[in-house]
Design an enzyme around this catalytic site. Structure first.
Site, PDB file in Angstrom:
ATOM      1  N   GLY A 143     -10.181  -1.729   2.531  1.00  0.00           N
ATOM      2  CA  GLY A 143     -10.889  -1.124   3.655  1.00  0.00           C
ATOM      3  C   GLY A 143     -11.472  -2.197   4.544  1.00  0.00           C
ATOM      4  N   HIS A 176       0.836  -1.206   0.000  1.00  0.00           N
ATOM      5  CA  HIS A 176       0.000   0.000   0.000  1.00  0.00           C
ATOM      6  C   HIS A 176       0.869   1.254   0.000  1.00  0.00           C
ATOM      7  CE1 HIS A 176      -4.031  -1.762   0.737  1.00  0.00           C
ATOM      8  NE2 HIS A 176      -3.324  -2.758   1.262  1.00  0.00           N
ATOM      9  N   ASP A 222       0.062   4.272   0.824  1.00  0.00           N
ATOM     10  CA  ASP A 222      -0.112   5.050   2.048  1.00  0.00           C
ATOM     11  C   ASP A 222       0.309   4.269   3.291  1.00  0.00           C
ATOM     12  OD1 ASP A 222      -2.201   3.322   1.618  1.00  0.00           O
ATOM     13  OD2 ASP A 222      -3.774   4.689   2.279  1.00  0.00           O
ATOM     14  N   GLU A 236      -9.040 -11.780   4.977  1.00  0.00           N
ATOM     15  CA  GLU A 236      -8.165 -11.169   5.986  1.00  0.00           C
ATOM     16  C   GLU A 236      -8.973 -10.955   7.263  1.00  0.00           C
ATOM     17  OE1 GLU A 236      -5.223  -7.283   6.567  1.00  0.00           O
ATOM     18  OE2 GLU A 236      -6.903  -7.169   5.142  1.00  0.00           O
TER      19      GLU A 236
END
Length: 371
Positions: free
Chosen positions: A185, A26, A28, A215
């Protein structure tokens, strides 16, 4: 960036020098703490610590909650400094630099453009800013004698309602750096089926898809990723192990039966983008234990699933791909051939044309032969 020297036990091979493929990283979640501090100062944003070591420690503490929801809260800080063209470009450039320094020769950086619009950027401008940084990072690596190729995975937030809009954004930039699409998300309660329209559109455009599934939620989430999302890869996917039944064990063998879902994933060689340290932090493997040796990674590998090794978020986990490989080697006794297999799995699953994937596999094989 993790600069620790990791060597393969017994062989003494320095792992950072091995060619690697990173599929689940990722943007970010890969900031340098010092860069975050500097970017925050530019926009008058308060940070929990104003020194590099202190901020790194804060991220580590916040990320080790055992909850994906709590883990995701750290991104409120990282995305806050990635709202301008300059911020996005710098973060992308440094991310590529750090990947190249870690021996990565192909990587896919995923991020959600819809989360980077609070200071006036449009979706397209945000994607262009990240691509500019990626290209700068590739040039930097080349000047240092390192070859690296990077693609963007444009991500939609699964709890929002912009899936089709973001899918169209990804397709618009498919010839300008974007290689695929993802949703991310909070997973539980937000099945991929919510974005079926977006996935239908992407299938019609022949843009490849990976989906965060398995996950923080179980088999229903994975099933929806495959059926509704037409996912070619599963982001993490570790809870697919819930569809495995250990029938019996003896001193030499473990006998396992596969449910229909697990059988489908294995037989179609749908890649699992596992991230060992992150999976511990978010509680993704809580059903099996709370130490790396409890991770179902090895069971999945031994059963022939296309497992890959990834970092997920280098900042939150204080990690690198080299470190993740070292941790797995320590936990399960993997040797150089095993580590090469993980890289070849990732190369085969990369969102690249076939010829490019074959070339990538050759680079990996040559690099491991020289080790």
């Amino acid at each position: 960036m993790d600069t620790t020297e990791y060597r393969l036990e017994g062989d003494g091979i320095e792992l950072r020098s091995l060619p690697k493929v990173s599929l689940h990283d990722h943007l970010d979640g890969g900031l340098r703490p010092q860069s975050l501090i500097e970017l925050a100062e530019e926009i008058d944003l308060d940070v929990p610590a104003t020194d590099e070591a202190g901020l790194a420690e804060w991220f580590s503490t916040q990320s080790n909650s055992g909850s994906l929801v709590e883990y995701l809260k750290t991104f409120e800080l990282t995305t806050a400094v990635m709202q301008t063209r300059e911020g996005l470009t710098r973060v992308a450039r440094e991310s590529v630099q750090d990947l190249a320094a870690d021996g990565v020769i192909y990587g896919e950086l995923r991020w959600a453009p819809e989360q980077h619009l609070t200071r006036g950027l449009s979706l397209d401008e945000a994607v262009e800013a990240v691509q500019e940084g990626i290209e700068q990072g590739i040039d930097d690596a080349r000047h240092q004698g390192r070859g690296i190729r990077i693609g963007q995975l444009v991500t939609a937030m699964r709890h929002a309602d912009r899936g089709l809009e973001i899918a169209e954004l990804a397709v618009r930039h498919r010839d300008r750096g974007v290689v695929g699409f993802d949703i991310a998300g909070a997973e539980a309660g937000f099945l991929p089926s919510r974005h079926r329209t977006a996935f239908d559109y992407l299938a019609g455009q022949f843009l490849p898809v990976t989906v965060h599934a398995g996950e923080a939620d179980g088999l229903d989430s994975i099933r929806s990723a495959l059926v509704d999302g037409r996912a070619l890869r599963l982001g993490h996917g570790v809870r697919l192990a819930e569809d495995l039944v250990i029938e019996r064990q003896d001193d030499e063998n473990t006998y396992v039966s596969l449910g229909q879902l697990a059988q489908w994933v294995r037989d179609r060689e749908i890649a699992l983008e596992t991230s060992p340290s992150s999976n511990l932090q978010t509680g993704a493997i809580a059903a099996w234990g709370d130490e790396l040796v409890d991770h179902p990674f090895d069971l999945l590998y031994q059963l022939g699933f296309r497992v890959t090794v990834n970092t997920d978020n280098r900042l939150q986990s204080g990690t690198s791909l080299t470190r993740e490989l070292a941790l797995l080697s320590d936990a399960f006794g993997y040797d150089l051939d095993d580590l090469e297999a993980f890289q070849l799995n990732a190369a085969a699953a990369a969102f690249l044309p076939l010829d490019d994937r074959e070339e990538l596999a050759e680079l990996i094989e040559d690099g491991f032969d020289e080790a």
